[in-house]
Design a protein around this motif. Structure first.
Motif, mmCIF file in Angstrom:
data_model
loop_
_atom_site.group_PDB
_atom_site.id
_atom_site.type_symbol
_atom_site.label_atom_id
_atom_site.label_comp_id
_atom_site.label_asym_id
_atom_site.label_seq_id
_atom_site.Cartn_x
_atom_site.Cartn_y
_atom_site.Cartn_z
ATOM 1 N N GLY A 56 42.726 34.622 45.352
ATOM 2 C CA GLY A 56 41.501 35.110 45.973
ATOM 3 C C GLY A 56 40.759 36.105 45.118
ATOM 4 O O GLY A 56 39.618 36.469 45.423
ATOM 5 N N CYS A 57 41.366 36.548 44.045
ATOM 6 C CA CYS A 57 40.729 37.513 43.143
ATOM 7 C C CYS A 57 39.937 36.772 42.076
ATOM 8 O O CYS A 57 40.461 35.922 41.361
ATOM 9 C CB CYS A 57 41.796 38.400 42.497
ATOM 10 S SG CYS A 57 41.129 39.574 41.308
ATOM 11 N N THR A 58 38.675 37.082 41.975
ATOM 12 C CA THR A 58 37.810 36.398 41.001
ATOM 13 C C THR A 58 38.200 36.722 39.565
ATOM 14 O O THR A 58 37.839 35.994 38.648
ATOM 15 C CB THR A 58 36.339 36.794 41.231
ATOM 16 O OG1 THR A 58 36.227 38.230 41.173
ATOM 17 C CG2 THR A 58 35.857 36.309 42.581
ATOM 18 N N ASN A 59 38.954 37.819 39.363
ATOM 19 C CA ASN A 59 39.364 38.179 38.005
ATOM 20 C C ASN A 59 40.300 37.152 37.400
ATOM 21 O O ASN A 59 40.488 37.106 36.187
ATOM 22 C CB ASN A 59 40.060 39.545 37.998
ATOM 23 C CG ASN A 59 39.082 40.667 38.273
ATOM 24 O OD1 ASN A 59 37.888 40.517 38.067
ATOM 25 N ND2 ASN A 59 39.603 41.789 38.744
ATOM 26 N N LEU A 60 40.933 36.346 38.252
ATOM 27 C CA LEU A 60 41.899 35.369 37.767
ATOM 28 C C LEU A 60 41.342 33.947 37.769
ATOM 29 O O LEU A 60 42.091 32.986 37.656
ATOM 30 C CB LEU A 60 43.161 35.415 38.628
ATOM 31 C CG LEU A 60 43.988 36.702 38.528
ATOM 32 C CD1 LEU A 60 45.129 36.681 39.537
ATOM 33 C CD2 LEU A 60 44.539 36.884 37.124
ATOM 34 N N SER A 61 40.032 33.805 37.905
ATOM 35 C CA SER A 61 39.427 32.474 37.972
ATOM 36 C C SER A 61 39.741 31.639 36.741
ATOM 37 O O SER A 61 39.926 30.425 36.814
ATOM 38 C CB SER A 61 37.909 32.598 38.139
ATOM 39 O OG SER A 61 37.594 33.199 39.371
#
Length: 712
Positions: free
Chosen positions: A490-495
């Motif tokens: 759910g964290c965009t940093n890990l996209s």
């Protein structure tokens, strides 16, 4: 000859009485009238012992060792005259076996053999190490006569060993001479001379004797015993059971050892063993002290005093935490992996409070953090019996096993500087949730969300480690790991790293673990809604379509929206082919027990009609015709949303089939007329319609049963 007919215990009792009587005679006066009598008595004793060995026949090796075993207690903690006389008997007996050929003695006690080598217990010289160790220490005792006899005994033993190896070589008489205590260079020569012949089993016996001698510094030289330990622990060939024995002996004797030289020797030994046999040392110490007593903690501190050893110990403790079999695999509580993992948690809790190991903890933080989290989950599933096995003797501690595991995570986060995350988890009730089985996964989710607030490099490392762990299915902690992983997605940093998760998702979509497919599908659904990751999820489309055939209602309720989103992401031709293939899989879901699944499947079927183009339209028309009767019946579904979805799907079907009459009747809700028109339009399908309507006769909904009867 009659002695050999006696039972062994009776014979040992007679020998012990004989030794007591002879050895405790008054000190011998070499000039007095009794000197000859004393000399004859001792010579007669030597002759009797030799006769016992000779008369034992094929059991002579066992008889020899039995006599040595009975003599050894008289060589320590006794009056000097007793010790010297007992040691002299050992020396004479050792000299005797250099000239008497022991029948069928196996050379395996001094010689490497094949791994499959087997020999009878009666042919083994199993107490060689114990004998050499005791005699070597006696070379350092205060009494000169005892030292001399001990050196003589060692000399003859060495000669005997060489004879067994070569049958030709003999050590010169003056090679040992009179050992003059540990200050003599002959002491180190003695040990080195035997070491090259001793097996690991014998070396362990010597180590144990030396460690136990540390408790009596006034009897033997502590520095000599320390030298023995230092030399012998260097052997890399110790078996796990032998390492366990050494660690147990250190643990058991440490509280009674006061000499600094002895402590330094044990510290060095522990570090050497840790570097060479880390898994065995860690497992052994956990077995010694599952709840980490002050003695065990002292040993752990030694192992953490050196970075290399500390790193190995932490890695082994993490392995212990991760080794959580589904069922108890050992009948012993000591070596049961489930109990050992509890012990590892308790130990880590204490270790984290020590400031000396923070650098090593930081280097392994992601692995240690996740291992502790999995341990919390594992502890919630422990049987009461297993908790009692671990805790029954340590009830004075306030922390239960699960609270100890949760507390370890809190301490770990605090020592690593994440106090803010600890407080945030507390505010959301995360720590309390972790303690209870029915809220445990909610606690894991809270913990995962807060850990996403840590620096991105750490998040990335945790994410990658989770993905690596989940690449192999079947672990007890896989649900916890997946909950944490999906929260991290759910964290965009890990996209950019989502492909790691997509690689393992197919395996878990087929998992038999309750709730796992639904959990994975919810994560995929989130990814399909995010522009940066949506198209990358299309690699999972075949797996999700396959899942629909056997999925439960919970999984289907998530899979249907996922498929709807994916259809919109496909190119026109691919979307048409996929919609055509999906149509057949959707129709059985019209009859699902879940209102949500019925509604979503009907709505998605409606969408597929609008996506089919070109040559696929002809095939799709047949599928739509086959779906008309179920859609008509569900106009009477007790759930209004399902009924509304059916009406809209029928409207779309009328346009797709270009059947204006169906559209007009649908708008006026004339269901009975629609059924009549359906039969009139294609009477050849009457049997098919009859077959389709029969399952509805068993429907849980009365309205659907009634309409099915009316149609039939």
């Amino acid at each position: 000859s009659r002695v050999k007919l006696l039972l062994q215990e009776k014979k040992n009792s007679i020998l012990h009485t004989c030794f007591c009587s002879v050895f405790h005679l008054p000190p011998q006066d070499t000039q007095g009238p009794n000197a000859y009598l004393y000399s004859k008595t001792l010579a007669a004793l030597d002759s009797m012992l030799q006769s016992l060995v000779c008369s034992a026949g094929t059991l002579s090796t066992m008889e020899l060792q039995n006599i040595f075993q009975l003599l050894l207690p008289f060589t320590s903690s006794q009056p000097e005259v007793v010790e010297e006389r007992a040691m002299a008997r050992i020396a004479r007996l050792a000299n005797f076996i250099t000239t008497y050929s022991l029948p069928q003695i196996c050379p395996c006690f001094v010689q490497a053999t094949d791994p499959g080598h087997q020999c009878s217990e009666t042919h083994q010289f199993v107490m060689l190490g114990k004998l050499v160790g005791h005699l070597t220490l006696c070379c350092t005792c205060k009494d000169r006569g005892t030292r001399h006899e001990a050196a003589e005994a060692l000399h003859h033993l060495h000669t005997f060993i060489v004879q067994q190896l070569s049958k030709r070589s003999r050590v010169r008489r003056d090679s040992l001479g009179d050992a003059l205590g540990d200050k003599s260079p002959l002491f180190s020569f003695i040990l080195q001379m035997f070491t090259k012949y001793l097996r690991p089993t014998d070396q362990v016996d010597i180590i144990l004797i030396a460690i136990k001698s540390f408790r009596s510094p006034s009897i033997y030289s502590v520095s000599a015993a320390a030298y023995m330990v230092d030399i012998l622990v260097e052997d890399p060939a110790f078996q796990p059971g032998q390492v366990l024995t050494i660690v147990w002996t250190i643990y058991g004797n440490l509280p009674s050892i006061t000499a600094a030289v002895a402590h330094n020797s044990l510290n060095r030994a522990l570090l050497v063993l840790t570097n060479k046999h880390p898994a065995e040392v860690v497992a052994s110490l956990l077995q010694c002290s599952p709840t980490c007593t002050h003695v065990a903690m002292a040993m752990w501190k030694i192992m953490f005093s050196k970075p290399q050893a500390a790193k190995k110990v932490l890695q082994e403790l993490v392995s212990m935490l991760m080794n959580q079999p589904l069922r108890k695999t050992s009948t012993s509580s000591k070596d049961n992996p489930r109990i050992l993992s509890l012990a590892a948690t308790r130990t880590i809790n204490e270790i984290l409070l020590q400031p000396t190991c923070l650098r090593e903890v930081d280097a392994i933080f992601p692995q240690l953090f996740l291992a502790l989290l999995f341990q919390v989950s594992f502890t919630t599933e422990l049987a009461l019996q297993e908790v009692q096995i671990f805790w029954k003797e340590h009830q004075q501690y306030q922390l239960t096993p699960i609270r100890s595991a949760v507390n370890s995570i809190r301490v770990l986060l605090c020592v690593m500087g994440f106090e803010r995350q600890v407080l945030a988890i507390e505010a959301q009730g995360g720590w309390d949730a972790l303690l209870r089985a029915h809220t445990h996964l909610m606690g894991v989710s809270i913990l995962a969300r807060e850990m996403m607030e840590t620096p991105r490099p750490l998040c990335y490392t945790i994410f990658c480690h989770l993905a690596e762990l989940l690449s192999v299915e079947g672990h007890t902690w896989e649900m916890v790991a997946m909950v944490f992983l999906t929260e991290m997605l759910g964290c965009t940093n890990l996209s950019e790293d989502v492909d790691r998760a997509l690689e393992i998702f197919p395996m878990y979509l087929q998992s038999q673990c309750l709730g796992m497919p639904s959990l994975v599908l919810r994560a995929i659904l989130k990814l399909t809604k995010r522009p940066s990751t949506a198209r990358r999820t299309l690699v999972l489309l075949p797996h999700i379509m396959e899942l629909l055939q056997d999925a439960d209602s919970d999984a289907s309720a998530v899979a249907l929206p996922v498929l709807g989103n994916m259809l919109c992401l496909l190119e026109r031709k691919a979307s048409s082919l996929t919609a055509l293939a999906l149509a057949d899989k959707l129709r059985p879901l019209f009859e699902d027990e879940s209102d949500t699944v019925r509604e979503l499947s009907i709505r998605l079927f409606q969408d597929t009609m609008g996506l089919v183009v070109g040559a696929e339209k002809k095939q799709m028309k047949k599928k739509v015709w086959d779906s008309l009767l179920p859609l008509l019946l569900h106009l009477h579904d007790q759930d209004k949303s399902v009924a509304m979805a059916s009406q809209k799907a029928l409207c779309s079907a009328s346009r797709f089939l270009k059947w204006r009459q169906l559209a007009q009747l649908d708008e006026t809700a004339q269901v009975w007329r629609i059924c009549e028109c359906l039969l009139a339009r294609n009477r050849s399908k009457a049997k098919d319609y009859l077959h389709q309507s029969q399952p509805y006769l068993k429907s849980l909904q009365e309205s659907l049963r009634r309409e099915a009867v009316r149609f039939i």
